[in-house]
Design a protein around this motif. Structure first.
Motif, PDB file in Angstrom:
ATOM      1  N   SER A  32       2.885   8.834 -15.574  1.00  0.00           N
ATOM      2  CA  SER A  32       2.792   9.163 -16.999  1.00  0.00           C
ATOM      3  C   SER A  32       2.105  10.501 -17.222  1.00  0.00           C
ATOM      4  CB  SER A  32       2.042   8.060 -17.748  1.00  0.00           C
ATOM      5  OG  SER A  32       0.709   7.946 -17.271  1.00  0.00           O
ATOM      6  N   VAL A  33       1.588  11.092 -16.153  1.00  0.00           N
ATOM      7  CA  VAL A  33       0.974  12.414 -16.233  1.00  0.00           C
ATOM      8  C   VAL A  33       1.766  13.364 -15.352  1.00  0.00           C
ATOM      9  CG1 VAL A  33      -1.324  11.496 -16.694  1.00  0.00           C
ATOM     10  CG2 VAL A  33      -0.614  11.867 -14.333  1.00  0.00           C
ATOM     11  N   GLN A  34       1.677  14.639 -15.648  1.00  0.00           N
ATOM     12  CA  GLN A  34       2.354  15.657 -14.855  1.00  0.00           C
ATOM     13  C   GLN A  34       1.354  16.685 -14.358  1.00  0.00           C
ATOM     14  OE1 GLN A  34       5.474  15.692 -13.797  1.00  0.00           O
ATOM     15  NE2 GLN A  34       5.819  13.704 -14.795  1.00  0.00           N
ATOM     16  N   PRO A  35       1.359  16.962 -13.057  1.00  0.00           N
ATOM     17  CA  PRO A  35       2.201  16.318 -12.041  1.00  0.00           C
ATOM     18  C   PRO A  35       1.742  14.890 -11.782  1.00  0.00           C
ATOM     19  CG  PRO A  35       0.614  17.762 -10.997  1.00  0.00           C
ATOM     20  CD  PRO A  35       0.461  17.985 -12.476  1.00  0.00           C
ATOM     21  N   PRO A  36       2.615  14.034 -11.217  1.00  0.00           N
ATOM     22  CA  PRO A  36       2.216  12.655 -10.929  1.00  0.00           C
ATOM     23  C   PRO A  36       0.958  12.608 -10.064  1.00  0.00           C
ATOM     24  CG  PRO A  36       4.579  12.913 -10.660  1.00  0.00           C
ATOM     25  CD  PRO A  36       4.024  14.292 -10.850  1.00  0.00           C
ATOM     26  N   LYS A  37       0.121  11.617 -10.321  1.00  0.00           N
ATOM     27  CA  LYS A  37      -1.157  11.493  -9.621  1.00  0.00           C
ATOM     28  C   LYS A  37      -1.104  10.331  -8.636  1.00  0.00           C
ATOM     29  CE  LYS A  37      -6.094  10.734 -10.517  1.00  0.00           C
ATOM     30  NZ  LYS A  37      -7.106  10.462 -11.569  1.00  0.00           N
ATOM     31  N   CYS A  38      -1.544  10.570  -7.421  1.00  0.00           N
ATOM     32  CA  CYS A  38      -1.604   9.521  -6.404  1.00  0.00           C
ATOM     33  C   CYS A  38      -2.851   8.676  -6.639  1.00  0.00           C
ATOM     34  CB  CYS A  38      -1.633  10.144  -5.010  1.00  0.00           C
ATOM     35  SG  CYS A  38      -1.749   8.934  -3.681  1.00  0.00           S
ATOM     36  N   LEU A  39      -2.654   7.383  -6.930  1.00  0.00           N
ATOM     37  CA  LEU A  39      -3.778   6.493  -7.217  1.00  0.00           C
ATOM     38  C   LEU A  39      -4.261   5.725  -5.993  1.00  0.00           C
ATOM     39  CD1 LEU A  39      -2.629   4.924 -10.614  1.00  0.00           C
ATOM     40  CD2 LEU A  39      -4.092   6.917 -10.239  1.00  0.00           C
ATOM     41  N   ARG A  40      -3.314   5.376  -5.119  1.00  0.00           N
ATOM     42  CA  ARG A  40      -3.719   4.560  -3.975  1.00  0.00           C
ATOM     43  C   ARG A  40      -2.768   4.769  -2.810  1.00  0.00           C
ATOM     44  NH1 ARG A  40      -3.955  -0.073  -6.364  1.00  0.00           N
ATOM     45  NH2 ARG A  40      -2.014  -1.026  -5.672  1.00  0.00           N
ATOM     46  N   ILE A  41      -3.326   4.821  -1.615  1.00  0.00           N
ATOM     47  CA  ILE A  41      -2.541   4.885  -0.386  1.00  0.00           C
ATOM     48  C   ILE A  41      -3.010   3.754   0.524  1.00  0.00           C
ATOM     49  CG2 ILE A  41      -2.025   6.196   1.701  1.00  0.00           C
ATOM     50  CD1 ILE A  41      -2.225   8.723   0.159  1.00  0.00           C
ATOM     51  N   THR A  42      -2.060   2.936   0.950  1.00  0.00           N
ATOM     52  CA  THR A  42      -2.393   1.810   1.825  1.00  0.00           C
ATOM     53  C   THR A  42      -1.616   1.944   3.121  1.00  0.00           C
ATOM     54  OG1 THR A  42      -2.706   0.381  -0.108  1.00  0.00           O
ATOM     55  CG2 THR A  42      -2.470  -0.698   2.039  1.00  0.00           C
ATOM     56  N   ALA A  43      -2.320   2.138   4.217  1.00  0.00           N
ATOM     57  CA  ALA A  43      -1.666   2.228   5.522  1.00  0.00           C
ATOM     58  C   ALA A  43      -1.165   0.846   5.935  1.00  0.00           C
ATOM     59  CB  ALA A  43      -2.639   2.773   6.561  1.00  0.00           C
ATOM     60  N   ILE A  44       0.018   0.809   6.544  1.00  0.00           N
ATOM     61  CA  ILE A  44       0.577  -0.459   7.017  1.00  0.00           C
ATOM     62  C   ILE A  44       0.986  -0.316   8.475  1.00  0.00           C
ATOM     63  CG2 ILE A  44       1.390  -1.206   4.749  1.00  0.00           C
ATOM     64  CD1 ILE A  44       4.166  -0.239   5.506  1.00  0.00           C
ATOM     65  N   PRO A  45       0.940  -1.402   9.235  1.00  0.00           N
ATOM     66  CA  PRO A  45       1.369  -1.341  10.641  1.00  0.00           C
ATOM     67  C   PRO A  45       2.846  -0.966  10.732  1.00  0.00           C
ATOM     68  CG  PRO A  45       0.142  -3.365  10.194  1.00  0.00           C
ATOM     69  CD  PRO A  45       0.420  -2.731   8.871  1.00  0.00           C
ATOM     70  N   PRO A  46       3.224  -0.175  11.711  1.00  0.00           N
ATOM     71  CA  PRO A  46       4.637   0.223  11.849  1.00  0.00           C
ATOM     72  C   PRO A  46       5.592  -0.959  11.910  1.00  0.00           C
ATOM     73  CG  PRO A  46       3.245   1.547  13.284  1.00  0.00           C
ATOM     74  CD  PRO A  46       2.358   0.482  12.708  1.00  0.00           C
ATOM     75  N   ASP A  47       5.150  -2.073  12.498  1.00  0.00           N
ATOM     76  CA  ASP A  47       6.027  -3.243  12.606  1.00  0.00           C
ATOM     77  C   ASP A  47       6.377  -3.839  11.245  1.00  0.00           C
ATOM     78  OD1 ASP A  47       5.952  -2.939  15.304  1.00  0.00           O
ATOM     79  OD2 ASP A  47       4.547  -4.588  15.689  1.00  0.00           O
ATOM     80  N   LEU A  48       5.560  -3.548  10.232  1.00  0.00           N
ATOM     81  CA  LEU A  48       5.796  -4.120   8.906  1.00  0.00           C
ATOM     82  C   LEU A  48       6.634  -3.217   8.002  1.00  0.00           C
ATOM     83  CD1 LEU A  48       2.382  -5.785   7.949  1.00  0.00           C
ATOM     84  CD2 LEU A  48       4.476  -6.867   8.772  1.00  0.00           C
ATOM     85  N   VAL A  49       6.981  -2.033   8.478  1.00  0.00           N
ATOM     86  CA  VAL A  49       7.753  -1.105   7.645  1.00  0.00           C
ATOM     87  C   VAL A  49       9.075  -1.720   7.182  1.00  0.00           C
ATOM     88  CG1 VAL A  49       8.987   1.096   7.616  1.00  0.00           C
ATOM     89  CG2 VAL A  49       6.673   0.974   8.548  1.00  0.00           C
TER      90      VAL A  49
END
Length: 215
Positions: free
Chosen positions: A180-197
């Motif tokens: 809803s804002v420009q430029p878009p804002k990154c609020l959260r990054i969650t790392a995941i195991p490669p096997d779960l991709v």
């Protein structure tokens, strides 16, 4: 409003005015006009297609008519609309007259309150005597669903990360953006195991399907 789906399938039966197509969604009933532009003056499906042909088909659900829960269709873009009628444009057929009666009375009462210029509608058509430049009339019509939010894919370079970020370079991640804002804002990054991709990709597809069907 009809859910419009495009899939690849294989023709399983061919008759003069229609065909059946086997797809991953089940059997699709395909009338002649949905597969061959009427302007081509091809009266028989078998002139162009045969059993076993691989085809790309755009379809909408139907109530089991002809033994199929899907029907192949064409679409048009609305170019003019009033209270009781509209005109659409198809790249292959040109102008299409769309009377209000082509829509479900439960779905729409006044076309100019239901349609906007540029809307895409799914139509079943038949030829008519040329009226105001229209050689085609819609016998049924419904507006295509629009997703509330666009699905954006591609590469993004982040100038900053959330303070609680636990991901390292090269990690596959789930990313939450505030758009809803420009430029878009990154609020959260969650790392995941490669096997779960693959699992996360599947869940994302199902979530998008749920959102689309709930519109």
């Amino acid at each position: 409003m009809a859910e419009k789906v495009t899939v690849t399938g294989r023709i399983s039966r061919v008759e003069t005015k229609f065909a059946y197509i086997n797809t991953s969604r089940g059997s699709v009933f395909c009338p002649l006009a949905a597969a061959i532009p009427p302007t081509d003056n091809v009266p028989n499906f078998s002139i162009r297609y045969g059993v076993g042909d691989l085809v790309h088909v755009t379809m909408v659900p139907q109530d089991g008519k002809n033994g199929c829960y899907w029907r192949a269709v064409k679409s048009a873009i609305i170019t003019n609309v009033s209270e009781t009628l509209a005109y659409g444009h198809s790249d292959k057929l040109g102008s299409i007259f769309i009377p209000g009666a082509a829509f479900s009375s439960e779905e729409v009462t006044r076309l100019n309150s239901y349609l906007n210029l540029g809307d895409e509608v799914i139509v079943s058509i038949r030829p008519q005597t040329d009226v105001n430049g229209c050689k085609w009339i819609a016998v049924s019509a419904t507006k295509k669903k629009k997703s509330k939010q666009p699905h954006i894919t591609g590469t993004s370079y982040l100038s900053c990360l959330p303070s609680d970020n636990m991901a390292d370079e090269g990690d596959p991640c789930l990313v939450l953006f505030e758009c809803s804002v420009q430029p878009p804002k990154c609020l959260r990054i969650t790392a995941i195991p490669p096997d779960l991709v693959p699992v996360m990709k599947y869940l994302l597809v199902k979530f998008r399907e749920y959102e689309q069907n709930s519109l």
